[in-house]
Design an enzyme around this catalytic site. Structure first.
Site, PDB file in Angstrom:
ATOM      1  N   ASP A  85       0.968  -1.349   0.038  1.00 53.49           N
ATOM      2  CA  ASP A  85       0.031   0.140   0.203  1.00 53.49           C
ATOM      3  C   ASP A  85       1.023   1.160   0.178  1.00 53.49           C
ATOM      4  OD1 ASP A  85      -1.382   2.332   1.309  1.00 53.49           O
ATOM      5  OD2 ASP A  85      -3.195   0.786   1.166  1.00 53.49           O
ATOM      6  N   GLY A  86       0.571   2.067  -1.017  1.00 55.26           N
ATOM      7  CA  GLY A  86       1.690   3.417  -1.097  1.00 55.26           C
ATOM      8  C   GLY A  86       1.414   4.323   0.092  1.00 55.26           C
TER       9      GLY A  86
ATOM     10  N   ASP B 257       1.248   8.589  -8.958  1.00 53.02           N
ATOM     11  CA  ASP B 257       0.346   8.370 -10.146  1.00 53.02           C
ATOM     12  C   ASP B 257      -0.638   7.071  -9.878  1.00 53.02           C
ATOM     13  OD1 ASP B 257      -0.914   8.549 -12.647  1.00 53.02           O
ATOM     14  OD2 ASP B 257       0.904   7.473 -13.690  1.00 53.02           O
TER      15      ASP B 257
END
Length: 304
Positions: free
Chosen positions: A162-163, A180
């Site tokens: 998970d970013g 992005d």
């Protein structure tokens, strides 16, 4: 990919034509936007992988274009099969405009892999830069070979996590952080909240550069820019990447950001003129945003 074009009963070719050629994809060869042999949508060779799941990605071949789709309404990424490293979408070329502010970063991190356009561009153009790409969807990562994304090595890696969690907890401090990360519903709420942008600021410190791709949504976009600006001491500029569709936000808490006109001009002159990124074009896009920011934040006595 399937071995034969999908039948008319499987794919609405008119819809695909509108989706792909309506995106103003930039081809390297002048006049080759729609080859003459494709007289109608029915003549375009189309191949489609089966969806991985109800919300999973699909890979579509449309002539010379390989696209990653999240359902029929969302094209996440695209690649020319004849030239895999070419950046088709203008917003990706604008995101690479970070080199006008940070020309040779030591470390880059990206949130969102997609078809790997930005990852490939950074890997190719910045041979001395360490690159980490964070992608939450393992199905997207499984497509990396189809999109010619390089394998992991000593300076390039793709991590499935998970970013938001990665930005908040990973120990390294990048020079540039590119955001992005889109799904089948657009920009996820978790990548839109003030807390996330605060985490980005903390991770980047006082000198790191945030580069965020956003949909140019008339209602949501101003709110997101205000949140980014709030996290980065008001030092954020937004650049239109296309006539419509996307805007790219650059933000940095360094008191020297945004830089002067002359500094950006010199940076553009020092960068190579390499297809598909013409940094002089990016410079012309960025200059109006610099003027607007200075008009709002710089007193006349200190203006340039």
């Amino acid at each position: 990919m399937t071995d034969a074009p999908a039948s008319a009963t499987d794919v609405d070719l008119e819809l695909l034509h509108d989706l792909l050629f309506g995106l103003r994809l930039e081809c390297a060869d002048s006049g080759s936007r729609v080859p003459d042999r494709y007289k109608t949508a029915q003549d375009v060779p189309v191949m489609l992988d089966a969806p991985f799941g109800p919300a999973g990605p699909m890979v579509l071949r449309f002539g010379d274009v390989l696209s990653l789709l999240f359902g029929w309404s969302t094209i996440q990424s695209a690649m020319r099969l004849s030239k895999p490293d070419h950046l088709l979408f203008d917003y990706t070329r604008m995101m690479m405009g970070f080199r006008l502010f940070s020309s040779d970063p030591t470390r880059i991190e990206m949130i969102g892999l997609g078809g790997g356009s930005l990852a490939k561009a950074c890997y190719r153009d910045l041979p001395n830069t360490d690159i980490t790409v964070i992608e939450i969807d393992p199905q997207v990562i499984s497509l990396r070979e189809q999109f010619h994304i390089p394998p992991d090595d000593h300076r390039f890696r793709v991590i499935c996590t998970d970013g938001v969690d990665y930005v908040a907890t990973a120990p390294e401090r990048p020079d540039v952080l590119l955001i992005d990360g889109f799904d089948n519903k657009g920009l996820p709420a978790a990548l839109s909240e003030q807390a996330f942008y605060d985490s980005c600021r903390a991770r980047l410190g006082s000198h790191g550069l945030l580069v965020a791709n956003m949909c140019d949504n008339a209602r949501a976009f101003p709110t997101l820019v205000r949140r980014i600006a709030a996290s980065f001491d008001g030092r954020a500029i937004a650049i239109p990447a296309e006539q419509r569709g996307n805007r790219v936000v650059f933000a940095c808490a360094d008191p020297a950001f945004p830089p002067t006109f002359d500094a950006v001009r010199h940076a553009a002159q020092d960068l190579p003129l390499r297809d598909p990124i013409d940094y002089s074009i990016k410079l012309r896009r960025i200059m109006p945003a610099l003027r607007r920011w200075q008009a709002l934040h710089v007193s006349p006595a200190n203006s340039l």
